[in-house]
Design a protein around this motif. Structure first.
Motif, PDB file in Angstrom:
ATOM      1  N   UNK A  58       0.798  -1.225   0.000  1.00 28.78           N
ATOM      2  CA  UNK A  58       0.000   0.000   0.000  1.00 28.78           C
ATOM      3  C   UNK A  58       0.837   1.285   0.000  1.00 28.78           C
ATOM      4  N   UNK A  59       2.158   1.181  -0.090  1.00 25.07           N
ATOM      5  CA  UNK A  59       2.980   2.392   0.040  1.00 25.07           C
ATOM      6  C   UNK A  59       2.769   3.394  -1.083  1.00 25.07           C
ATOM      7  N   UNK A  60       2.582   2.908  -2.309  1.00 27.31           N
ATOM      8  CA  UNK A  60       2.288   3.830  -3.414  1.00 27.31           C
ATOM      9  C   UNK A  60       0.959   4.538  -3.165  1.00 27.31           C
ATOM     10  N   UNK A  61      -0.012   3.798  -2.653  1.00 23.83           N
ATOM     11  CA  UNK A  61      -1.301   4.397  -2.307  1.00 23.83           C
ATOM     12  C   UNK A  61      -1.171   5.425  -1.195  1.00 23.83           C
ATOM     13  N   UNK A  62      -0.296   5.154  -0.228  1.00 21.55           N
ATOM     14  CA  UNK A  62      -0.067   6.111   0.867  1.00 21.55           C
ATOM     15  C   UNK A  62       0.475   7.421   0.311  1.00 21.55           C
ATOM     16  N   UNK A  63       1.444   7.323  -0.593  1.00 18.67           N
ATOM     17  CA  UNK A  63       2.003   8.531  -1.210  1.00 18.67           C
ATOM     18  C   UNK A  63       0.943   9.288  -1.996  1.00 18.67           C
ATOM     19  N   UNK A  64       0.184   8.564  -2.808  1.00 16.59           N
ATOM     20  CA  UNK A  64      -0.841   9.203  -3.639  1.00 16.59           C
ATOM     21  C   UNK A  64      -1.888   9.932  -2.798  1.00 16.59           C
ATOM     22  N   UNK A  65      -2.457   9.241  -1.813  1.00 20.05           N
ATOM     23  CA  UNK A  65      -3.569   9.841  -1.059  1.00 20.05           C
ATOM     24  C   UNK A  65      -3.086  10.871  -0.038  1.00 20.05           C
ATOM     25  N   UNK A  66      -1.860  10.734   0.443  1.00 16.79           N
ATOM     26  CA  UNK A  66      -1.293  11.788   1.295  1.00 16.79           C
ATOM     27  C   UNK A  66      -1.156  13.074   0.492  1.00 16.79           C
ATOM     28  N   UNK A 214      -9.392   1.738   2.874  1.00 17.31           N
ATOM     29  CA  UNK A 214      -9.041   0.356   2.565  1.00 17.31           C
ATOM     30  C   UNK A 214      -9.461  -0.015   1.142  1.00 17.31           C
ATOM     31  N   UNK A 215     -10.648   0.431   0.752  1.00 15.24           N
ATOM     32  CA  UNK A 215     -11.129   0.163  -0.610  1.00 15.24           C
ATOM     33  C   UNK A 215     -10.244   0.865  -1.635  1.00 15.24           C
ATOM     34  N   UNK A 216      -9.867   2.115  -1.336  1.00 20.50           N
ATOM     35  CA  UNK A 216      -8.965   2.848  -2.246  1.00 20.50           C
ATOM     36  C   UNK A 216      -7.615   2.153  -2.380  1.00 20.50           C
ATOM     37  N   UNK A 217      -7.136   1.583  -1.268  1.00 20.32           N
ATOM     38  CA  UNK A 217      -5.844   0.902  -1.284  1.00 20.32           C
ATOM     39  C   UNK A 217      -5.847  -0.341  -2.160  1.00 20.32           C
TER      40      UNK A 217
END
Length: 422
Positions: A58-66, A214-217
């Motif tokens: 999920x790290x790419x998702x963390x960067x994107x949504x942050x 969670x769904x976005x991830x």
């Protein structure tokens, strides 16, 4: 922050990392040799797969949504808490599995069980490894570039010191253990760097899992798991094929040229990760995205091509400086590898839009086909051209990948233009 400023500041960290990696190349060449290089490549690919699964990818998702929620701290905190909980649970579960099956993993990765202890070390420090990656993803999304740079510099220095010491005293086994633990040690440096940031609190990193987040991830999990599975497995299979047909020294030569490529392309690839991913996540308009892509082709692609040409022209000097005489056969691999690297960067400038806009179906299909294609091309072309065939396969794979990116990303951008003009 502009692409130029990001590249310059990030370039400091990349320069340090490049110098330490190139220094490590020499140390490893002396103390583990070509065959040892092949084992290091196998273990590094295994680490990529395991850490991605352990963190929930999920790290790419963390960067994107942050980055996307830059104006809403509560949403950012929901992202971090969800991600942190996933990382802790996933890492602890994975650590137990690795420890229990360490000998079996060593047998699959290295072809022998005597190195099972390397996986035990990795299991013991896996949680710190994944937490370090999570904090770096948050720093990237927050555009805290100075802190991000400081942490990466510390990680590069630690990698050099730990790996050099372990390689000198314990040979290949020591180098493998160092590869397993150095990023876990760097967690404490990253934590210290984040501690004084106004947005940082430990309670923001763990807690209730947000269903929407969670769904976005899930899209990013699907993309990251695909990449973390397909690419390392294709490389492991190629190395096994080279080891069986041309000898493990040949596999080591290919690993050496691949590491050299990774080192010199680091400025480009990290700029794409640090600048492009957050930027493309923020941009909503056709014109804005188009402008960023054009800017990338004006600045990044020529830089990659020039670096590749220089490395090719000075390949003999590079082998003498960074490796040993045992690695002279890799001289014949430079031309196609450098050409393939240029094609790779050209395609990645477009491919990062898939990550920034969560085009997960396109990403998964192209990643699977690209990895399968590289393996098939490598088997086919190495049978005709020997070891050089693998570098030809590298160039051919990315020529096709870039073509696919041009077709599909152009279609996506045209659709965005039409929707905004209506």
């Amino acid at each position: 922050m502009t692409l130029i400023k990001t590249s310059l500041l990030n370039g400091i960290a990349v320069l340090v990392k490049m110098l330490t990696l190139l220094g490590l190349n020499k140390v490893l060449a002396v103390y583990v040799g070509p065959v040892g290089y092949a084992s290091l490549g196998q273990f590094q690919n295994a680490i990529q797969m395991i850490t991605t699964f352990a963190s929930g990818a999920i790290n790419t998702g963390v960067t994107k949504y942050t980055a996307e929620y830059h104006d809403d701290e509560l949403k950012q905190q929901a992202v971090w808490r969800t991600a942190g909980t996933i990382v802790v649970v996933g890492s602890l579960f994975t650590s137990v599995i690795i420890a229990l099956f360490s000998d079996s993993l060593a047998s699959w990765v290295f072809g022998k069980e005597g190195l099972g202890g390397v996986f035990v070390w990795f299991a013991a420090t896996l949680l710190l490894f994944t937490l370090n990656a999570l904090l770096l993803a948050i720093l990237n999304g927050k555009k805290e570039l100075l802190r991000y740079v400081l942490s990466n510099i510390a990680g590069s220095v630690l990698a050099f010191v730990v790996t050099t010491g372990m390689s000198i005293y314990y040979g290949l086994y020591g180098a493998l253990v160092a590869l397993a633990v150095y990023q876990s040690i760097n967690f404490f440096v990253t934590l210290l760097v984040c501690w004084e940031a106004p947005w940082f609190k430990v309670k923001y990193l763990f807690g209730e899992v947000d269903r929407g987040v969670l769904i976005n991830f899930t899209k990013f999990t699907a993309m990251a798991l695909t990449s973390a599975t397909c690419v390392p497995i294709s490389h492991i299979l190629v190395r096994n094929h080279l080891g069986d047909t041309l000898g493990w020294a040949a596999a080591g030569y290919w690993e050496a040229i691949w590491r050299l490529s990774s080192a010199y392309l680091m400025l480009v690839t990290t700029t794409l990760s640090v600048y492009y991913l957050p930027k493309l996540s923020e941009l909503k308009t056709y014109e804005g995205i188009k402008q960023e892509i054009i800017q990338g082709y004006k600045m990044i692609l020529p830089c990659a091509a020039i670096c590749g040409l220089v490395i090719y022209l000075f390949r003999d000097l590079i082998i003498n400086l960074l490796f040993t005489d045992d690695f002279l056969p890799m001289r014949d691999l430079f031309a196609w590898q450098m050409f393939g690297d240029t094609l790779k960067i050209g395609s990645w400038i477009l491919a990062y839009l898939m990550l920034g806009k969560a085009m997960f179906k396109l990403f998964i299909v192209t990643e699977v086909l690209g990895s399968v294609g590289f393996y098939v091309f490598s088997i086919w072309l190495s049978g005709i051209y020997g070891l050089e065939g693998v570098t030809i396969a590298h160039a051919l794979t990315y020529a096709l990948y870039w073509t696919v990116m041009i077709v599909f990303i152009t279609r996506e951008l045209k659709g965005m233009k039409l929707s905004t003009s209506e």
